[in-house]
Design an enzyme around this catalytic site. Sequence first.
Site, mmCIF file in Angstrom:
data_model
loop_
_atom_site.group_PDB
_atom_site.id
_atom_site.type_symbol
_atom_site.label_atom_id
_atom_site.label_comp_id
_atom_site.label_asym_id
_atom_site.label_seq_id
_atom_site.Cartn_x
_atom_site.Cartn_y
_atom_site.Cartn_z
ATOM 1 C CB CYS A 2 112.022 67.408 38.861
ATOM 2 S SG CYS A 2 113.750 67.569 38.459
ATOM 3 N NE ARG A 28 106.384 67.799 36.979
ATOM 4 C CZ ARG A 28 105.653 68.905 36.968
ATOM 5 N NH1 ARG A 28 104.446 68.881 36.473
ATOM 6 N NH2 ARG A 28 106.124 70.021 37.450
ATOM 7 C CD1 TRP A 78 114.570 67.163 31.623
ATOM 8 C CD2 TRP A 78 115.458 68.962 32.610
ATOM 9 N NE1 TRP A 78 115.096 67.977 30.639
ATOM 10 C CE2 TRP A 78 115.653 69.078 31.208
ATOM 11 C CE3 TRP A 78 115.938 69.979 33.436
ATOM 12 C CZ2 TRP A 78 116.283 70.171 30.622
ATOM 13 C CZ3 TRP A 78 116.579 71.065 32.846
ATOM 14 C CH2 TRP A 78 116.745 71.154 31.457
ATOM 15 C CG ASN A 104 110.177 70.406 40.375
ATOM 16 O OD1 ASN A 104 111.090 70.769 39.641
ATOM 17 N ND2 ASN A 104 108.904 70.540 40.050
ATOM 18 N N GLY A 105 113.107 72.035 41.482
ATOM 19 C CA GLY A 105 113.443 73.460 41.514
ATOM 20 C C GLY A 105 114.949 73.630 41.546
ATOM 21 C CD GLU A 485 104.850 73.811 17.024
ATOM 22 O OE1 GLU A 485 105.659 74.512 17.649
ATOM 23 O OE2 GLU A 485 104.426 72.729 17.466
ATOM 24 C CE LYS A 489 106.232 70.056 18.320
ATOM 25 N NZ LYS A 489 105.579 70.877 19.240
ATOM 26 C CD GLU A 492 109.661 69.743 21.018
ATOM 27 O OE1 GLU A 492 109.625 69.896 22.237
ATOM 28 O OE2 GLU A 492 108.646 69.806 20.300
ATOM 29 C CG HIS A 508 117.459 88.740 2.918
ATOM 30 N ND1 HIS A 508 117.826 89.930 2.338
ATOM 31 C CD2 HIS A 508 116.168 88.529 2.567
ATOM 32 C CE1 HIS A 508 116.793 90.439 1.693
ATOM 33 N NE2 HIS A 508 115.765 89.601 1.806
ATOM 34 C CE LYS A 608 103.160 68.222 27.345
ATOM 35 N NZ LYS A 608 103.257 68.564 25.924
HETATM 36 C C1 AGP Z 1 106.767 71.889 22.694
HETATM 37 O O1 AGP Z 1 106.736 70.806 21.826
HETATM 38 C C2 AGP Z 1 107.864 71.924 23.629
HETATM 39 N N1 AGP Z 1 108.031 70.711 24.346
HETATM 40 C C3 AGP Z 1 108.107 73.190 24.399
HETATM 41 O O2 AGP Z 1 108.630 74.089 23.490
HETATM 42 C C4 AGP Z 1 106.923 73.859 25.136
HETATM 43 O O3 AGP Z 1 105.999 74.355 24.210
HETATM 44 C C5 AGP Z 1 107.462 74.974 26.023
HETATM 45 O O4 AGP Z 1 108.334 74.433 26.966
HETATM 46 C C6 AGP Z 1 106.371 75.757 26.716
HETATM 47 O O5 AGP Z 1 105.610 74.972 27.560
HETATM 48 P P1 AGP Z 1 104.244 75.457 28.146
HETATM 49 O O6 AGP Z 1 103.273 75.627 27.031
HETATM 50 O O7 AGP Z 1 103.829 74.368 29.076
HETATM 51 O O8 AGP Z 1 104.475 76.757 28.857
#
Ligand code: AGP
Length: 613
Positions: A2, A28, A78, A104-105, A485, A489, A492, A508, A608
């Site tokens: 948010c 955000r 969000w 926000n929260g 990772e 990626k 996402e 396994h 984000k």
């Molecule tokens: C990464 O592509 C993601 N959007 C997400 O996993 C992110 O890395 C995670 O939310 C942690 O965020 P930060 O590094 O701002 O703490």
Amino acid sequence: MCGIVGYYGKQDQVLDTLVSGLKRLEYRGYDSAGVAIINKDQEFTCIKEVGKIKNLENKINNQNIPEFKGIGIAHTRWATHGVPSVENAHPHSGQDQKIFLVHNGIIENYQEIKDKLTNEGVTFYSQTDTEVLAKLIEFNYTGDLKEAVLKSLEVVQGAYATVVLAKNEPDRLIAVKKGSPMVLGLNGDEYILGSDVSAIISKTREVIYLEDGEMIDINNGQYSVCNLDNQSLDKDIHNIDWDEDAASKEGYEHFLIKEILEQPKVIKDSVRGRLLPDTGDIKFGGLIDVMDKIKEVNRVIILGIGTSFYSAKLGELYFESIANIPAKAEMSPEFRYNDAVIDDKTWVIAISQSGETADTIAGIEEAKRKGALVTGIVNSVGSPIARITDAGVYNQIGPEISVASTKAFTSQATLLLMHAILLGRTRGLGYTQAEELISEIKKLPEYFEKVALLRGETKELASKYINYDNLVYVGRKYNYPIALEGALKIKEVSYVHAEGLSAGEFKHGFIALIDEKMPTIAILTKDSVYDKMVSNVEEIRARNGKIIAIASEGDERVESISEDVIYVPRSTKEEIQPLINNMALQLLAYNFAHGRGLDVDKPRNLAKSVTVE
Ligand code: AGP
């Protein structure tokens, strides 16, 4: 998670500042958005819309808004409580629309408060916890907004950053922070509030960072700060040295591709002045004050989540092999509840691009309670994590806007490698080994320039596999975190089901899923586990699995065991190679998502900064 904007100042600046601030904060959250402004006849105009900020902007432009004053609030959401809808979008109002707020929260005890207010005859129109806060403040309002907010917060549990307006006090704006971030920008007789500095930098570089339990009262052109006991506070004014252009696309179609391709440059910024090849040392200005403590530690914990956790996984390997110290990557949402064994000889390194992640903040607090030294690797300057850690290092890579993290990962992993060298040099790491690593770190920009040339090739590869709905990424040792990772990626941004695994773990269980419809992206670059990887790949091929290999330039053997190969430059150090491989996987993910016609910078359901648990 948010984004909030508040504005106090010039009438002709209100809507522009609010909407452009929201656009800057859109990463955000982007389920819905809204603004509220006060009209000259002291009524609110509140406009809300579902979806991205441009939908809200269109709605504002198509509306006949009565003449209004130079004050307003805005929000991009969000969803936590309640689906994305106009009713659930912020701003929310009190019963008689005397006050409006954005938040926000999460208000944890919202149900209890809602029940009490319902008994008092208050009606609710949304499913949100935020509406409860708005209704409560108005319920307590008797003519003084500050008084009403302070009284209301006495019963509120949870996290909030909130900005509140009252129609009977049209020259007043109140903002409070607890748990969620809030920054105040000062520009002469204008005040801009934002969830982070990106909402503010187009107006001013002078900011005040609000701490938990602090309130800003902007009243008749003057601002003051107090705590929740209404005691006045003196706050330092900080200067942000951010280049505004860094937060623009600079001609690229998306932030994601810009951020991937700018890695040769940003990695130079990230390591600048910190590598001392002549002595084989590392210098982090931000750690100087805690170096004596660092030399005494007997254990390292690296804390993060998502991409930041995967860089922590690489860090774990770096610390153990380079600094010869027990190290563990911990996933922050689990760590906070795990009764981890920590003492004053533990060094906890918190990793966060945004510096706002709620779980990582909670983990830091837990580690500090247990006496650990806690330092940070954070990108967002002045963010909550940068401020609550004992010391730390900034990534110095400029703002990362695309929701999927790319350049931050590369910088985090590189800085972790440098942390391991720093500690290693106090624990027997020899000059030659340190110098070899440092000189390969210095070559990273060169390697990344070469990977950037793979943009076309990864596009072709993506178009070949664009209709596959399942992918698996495998790697070993330093490339195991890269498999994790790489899979994250593509998930996402492309909404493709992908899993990251150790190639050794594969047989396994997972191998049961392998057939011609599930391609495997195998990270097969030359390193100490190369032969093992080749055997694992053969096992997959023996079950009709298609292999897409990431291989070292010149390694022709890989062609005979793969359907497709992406060749990447080879580093002489296996610690560096995963960073090169990862950039190729970033390009693949980008091209996959773009090829599917998706919004690569703002994938569905994501935000984000994850500022709630
Ligand atoms: C990464 O592509 C993601 N959007 C997400 O996993 C992110 O890395 C995670 O939310 C942690 O965020 P930060 O590094 O701002 O703490």
